[in-house]
Design a protein around this motif. Structure first.
Motif, PDB file in Angstrom:
ATOM      1  N   ASP A   1       0.819  -1.230   0.000  1.00  0.00           N
ATOM      2  CA  ASP A   1       0.000   0.000   0.000  1.00  0.00           C
ATOM      3  C   ASP A   1       0.848   1.274   0.000  1.00  0.00           C
ATOM      4  O   ASP A   1       0.657   2.160  -0.828  1.00  0.00           O
ATOM      5  N   ALA A   2       1.796   1.363   0.941  1.00  0.00           N
ATOM      6  CA  ALA A   2       2.586   2.594   1.064  1.00  0.00           C
ATOM      7  C   ALA A   2       3.555   2.755  -0.115  1.00  0.00           C
ATOM      8  O   ALA A   2       4.081   3.838  -0.356  1.00  0.00           O
ATOM      9  N   MET A   3       3.780   1.690  -0.858  1.00  0.00           N
ATOM     10  CA  MET A   3       4.705   1.736  -2.001  1.00  0.00           C
ATOM     11  C   MET A   3       3.985   2.110  -3.293  1.00  0.00           C
ATOM     12  O   MET A   3       4.610   2.180  -4.359  1.00  0.00           O
ATOM     13  N   THR A   4       2.658   2.275  -3.228  1.00  0.00           N
ATOM     14  CA  THR A   4       1.894   2.536  -4.462  1.00  0.00           C
ATOM     15  C   THR A   4       1.025   3.791  -4.322  1.00  0.00           C
ATOM     16  O   THR A   4      -0.025   3.902  -4.942  1.00  0.00           O
ATOM     17  N   THR A   5       1.485   4.743  -3.506  1.00  0.00           N
ATOM     18  CA  THR A   5       0.728   5.983  -3.314  1.00  0.00           C
ATOM     19  C   THR A   5       0.864   6.907  -4.525  1.00  0.00           C
ATOM     20  O   THR A   5      -0.020   7.691  -4.828  1.00  0.00           O
ATOM     21  N   HIS A   6       2.016   6.842  -5.226  1.00  0.00           N
ATOM     22  CA  HIS A   6       2.233   7.615  -6.466  1.00  0.00           C
ATOM     23  C   HIS A   6       2.978   6.678  -7.425  1.00  0.00           C
ATOM     24  O   HIS A   6       4.146   6.871  -7.718  1.00  0.00           O
ATOM     25  N   PRO A   7       2.282   5.645  -7.871  1.00  0.00           N
ATOM     26  CA  PRO A   7       2.940   4.509  -8.519  1.00  0.00           C
ATOM     27  C   PRO A   7       3.498   4.818  -9.899  1.00  0.00           C
ATOM     28  O   PRO A   7       3.104   5.774 -10.553  1.00  0.00           O
ATOM     29  N   SER A   8       4.416   3.964 -10.307  1.00  0.00           N
ATOM     30  CA  SER A   8       4.847   3.975 -11.699  1.00  0.00           C
ATOM     31  C   SER A   8       3.727   3.280 -12.468  1.00  0.00           C
ATOM     32  O   SER A   8       3.439   2.112 -12.226  1.00  0.00           O
ATOM     33  N   ALA A   9       3.066   3.985 -13.321  1.00  0.00           N
ATOM     34  CA  ALA A   9       1.880   3.402 -13.969  1.00  0.00           C
ATOM     35  C   ALA A   9       1.728   3.972 -15.370  1.00  0.00           C
ATOM     36  O   ALA A   9       0.735   4.617 -15.694  1.00  0.00           O
ATOM     37  N   ASN A  10       2.744   3.736 -16.195  1.00  0.00           N
ATOM     38  CA  ASN A  10       2.647   4.169 -17.589  1.00  0.00           C
ATOM     39  C   ASN A  10       1.607   3.311 -18.308  1.00  0.00           C
ATOM     40  O   ASN A  10       1.435   2.137 -17.984  1.00  0.00           O
ATOM     41  N   ALA A  11       0.937   3.913 -19.255  1.00  0.00           N
ATOM     42  CA  ALA A  11      -0.076   3.170 -20.009  1.00  0.00           C
ATOM     43  C   ALA A  11      -0.029   3.602 -21.465  1.00  0.00           C
ATOM     44  O   ALA A  11       0.592   4.630 -21.806  1.00  0.00           O
ATOM     45  N   ARG A  12      -0.650   2.812 -22.314  1.00  0.00           N
ATOM     46  CA  ARG A  12      -0.652   3.123 -23.745  1.00  0.00           C
ATOM     47  C   ARG A  12      -1.974   2.672 -24.364  1.00  0.00           C
ATOM     48  O   ARG A  12      -2.612   1.747 -23.856  1.00  0.00           O
ATOM     49  N   ILE A  13      -2.366   3.323 -25.436  1.00  0.00           N
ATOM     50  CA  ILE A  13      -3.395   2.744 -26.301  1.00  0.00           C
ATOM     51  C   ILE A  13      -2.649   2.280 -27.537  1.00  0.00           C
ATOM     52  O   ILE A  13      -1.853   3.034 -28.116  1.00  0.00           O
ATOM     53  N   MET A  14      -2.874   1.027 -27.931  1.00  0.00           N
ATOM     54  CA  MET A  14      -2.159   0.440 -29.066  1.00  0.00           C
ATOM     55  C   MET A  14      -3.133   0.248 -30.225  1.00  0.00           C
ATOM     56  O   MET A  14      -4.294  -0.093 -30.023  1.00  0.00           O
ATOM     57  N   TYR A  15      -2.608   0.415 -31.418  1.00  0.00           N
ATOM     58  CA  TYR A  15      -3.392   0.136 -32.630  1.00  0.00           C
ATOM     59  C   TYR A  15      -2.594  -0.812 -33.514  1.00  0.00           C
ATOM     60  O   TYR A  15      -1.430  -0.558 -33.816  1.00  0.00           O
ATOM     61  N   TYR A  16      -3.214  -1.916 -33.892  1.00  0.00           N
ATOM     62  CA  TYR A  16      -2.577  -2.886 -34.785  1.00  0.00           C
ATOM     63  C   TYR A  16      -3.409  -2.993 -36.047  1.00  0.00           C
ATOM     64  O   TYR A  16      -4.570  -3.417 -35.998  1.00  0.00           O
ATOM     65  N   PRO A  17      -2.865  -2.597 -37.205  1.00  0.00           N
ATOM     66  CA  PRO A  17      -3.641  -2.649 -38.447  1.00  0.00           C
ATOM     67  C   PRO A  17      -3.999  -4.093 -38.824  1.00  0.00           C
ATOM     68  O   PRO A  17      -3.366  -5.038 -38.340  1.00  0.00           O
ATOM     69  N   PRO A  18      -5.017  -4.263 -39.684  1.00  0.00           N
ATOM     70  CA  PRO A  18      -5.407  -5.618 -40.085  1.00  0.00           C
ATOM     71  C   PRO A  18      -4.273  -6.323 -40.815  1.00  0.00           C
ATOM     72  O   PRO A  18      -3.378  -5.669 -41.351  1.00  0.00           O
ATOM     73  N   SER A  19      -4.335  -7.655 -40.821  1.00  0.00           N
ATOM     74  CA  SER A  19      -3.348  -8.439 -41.571  1.00  0.00           C
ATOM     75  C   SER A  19      -3.492  -8.101 -43.055  1.00  0.00           C
ATOM     76  O   SER A  19      -4.567  -7.705 -43.514  1.00  0.00           O
ATOM     77  N   LYS A  20      -2.414  -8.265 -43.800  1.00  0.00           N
ATOM     78  CA  LYS A  20      -2.471  -7.890 -45.226  1.00  0.00           C
ATOM     79  C   LYS A  20      -3.238  -8.906 -46.066  1.00  0.00           C
ATOM     80  O   LYS A  20      -3.359  -8.770 -47.265  1.00  0.00           O
TER      81      LYS A  20
END
Ligand code: AKG
Ligand code: FE2
Length: 352
Positions: free
Chosen positions: A204-223
């Motif tokens: 708990d005390a180690m996650t008050t201002h956590p490292s929490a990077n996030a992303r939205i990913m886009y993967y195009p359709p297969s060819k």
């Protein structure tokens, strides 16, 4: 702090090490464990300590084998999940190339903003993914944070994110999902603590201002070419403690089994994927598995996903948990600051 690298750590930083693991299909310690991606219902964990202990036991079993599991009844509402995927579709498909360039990750020393497919590469693969990256900042945290957030490199700076000015609803859509995902991640920390026979508030005390990077990913359709294996995102393990992954209905995530086979992880309706990452492997003296995975979109649909890479506060020193050290199994890892470890790992992926 001076840190010494173990042989295992030196090898793990070497791309040929990854390649050899891929070829041999071995886990790090050579064990050939049963491989499954169980679906774990979190509902009992929101009710009582007994419920949390029961769920924690299921989590432990998954972490000791595949290192991947699905969670259902996780508490993030469907509107927030649909909303962030919709915002991703708007960002990648509707805004102009100039608008994307304005928030290109090249303008951010920390890599936040829009990432073209060729900006990063994991194992030297040419990857088809596009991404939008952001980091923790107190305005995104439902608790309001404690004002102590530091970046990976230890510098004090809040909200260095680059948001698209052309999409006014984007920030709110991201904040709605991300805020709930942060609270879910903190809840999962309690379940991980119980699963490791620690008091449930251990992290708990180690996650008050956590490292929490996030992303939205886009993967195009297969060819649409027979046997096309265009790599969406190259084979890798994640760096943090664990990842919470929201996926659209198009499949693409595949996990390397100890037998050396790519096992598909199809989207479970209403569910999220959780996987153990390298930092948790360090905490647990390599008993919890950080398993190699990649993304190949073999279908004709577009795939969107939202990974949240959750770890402890960046300045926290990560040291093997006492409950994971035995006389005949001493600590395999030297202590290291969480942010410093992630920076070392990231340095190997940038191509710009
Ligand atoms: O997009 C996915 O399904 C997985 C993404 C992933 O593995 C990652 O970003 O680390
Ligand atoms: Fe990943």
């Amino acid at each position: 702090m001076a840190t010494t690298m173990t042989t295992e750590e030196r090898e793990a930083r070497n791309p040929t090490y990854l390649a050899s693991r891929l070829q041999s299909g071995q886990t790090i310690d050579g064990q050939n464990l049963a491989f499954e991606i169980p679906i774990i219902d979190l509902a009992p964990s929101f009710e009582s300590l007994a419920g949390r202990q029961q769920v924690a036991a299921k989590i432990r079993a998954a972490c000791l084998s595949s290192g991947f599991f699905y969670i259902t009844s996780h508490g993030i509402n469907q509107a927030a999940c649909d909303g962030i995927l919709e915002q991703g579709a708007r960002l990648f498909k509707r805004i102009s190339a100039e608008a994307k360039q304005k928030i290109h990750i090249q303008h951010s020393p920390h890599g936040y903003g829009w990432e073209s497919s060729d900006s990063t590469s994991i194992a030297g693969d040419i990857e088809t993914k596009e991404a939008f990256n952001w980091s923790y900042s107190s305005d995104l945290d439902p608790t309001g944070g404690d004002g102590q957030y530091v970046q990976l490199d230890g510098s004090h700076a809040n909200n260095l994110n680059q948001w698209p000015t052309d999409l006014p609803t984007f920030y709110d859509g991201v904040r709605n999902y991300y805020g709930q995902a942060l609270q879910l991640a903190r809840h999962l920390c309690r379940l991980f603590a119980l699963s490791l026979h620690l008091p449930e508030d251990y992290f708990d005390a180690m996650t008050t201002h956590p490292s929490a990077n996030a992303r939205i990913m886009y993967y195009p359709p297969s060819k649409g070419v027979a046997n096309d294996v265009s790599v969406g995102l190259g084979a890798h393990t994640d760096y943090q403690c664990f990842t919470i992954l929201l996926c659209s209905s198009t499949p693409g995530l595949e996990i390397l089994s100890p037998a050396g086979q790519w096992v598909g992880a199809p989207t479970v309706k209403g569910g999220l994927v959780v996987n153990i990452a390298d930092m948790m492997m360090r905490w647990t003296n390599a008993s919890y598995k950080s398993t190699i995975h990649w993304v190949v979109n073999r279908s004709e649909g577009e795939r969107y996903s939202v990974p949240l890479f959750f770890g402890v506060n960046n300045e926290q020193v990560v040291d093997t948990l006492p409950s994971c050290i035995l006389e005949d199994n001493p600590s395999k890892y030297a202590p290291i600051k969480a942010g410093e470890y992630v920076l070392q790992r990231l340095a190997t992926t940038r191509t710009y």
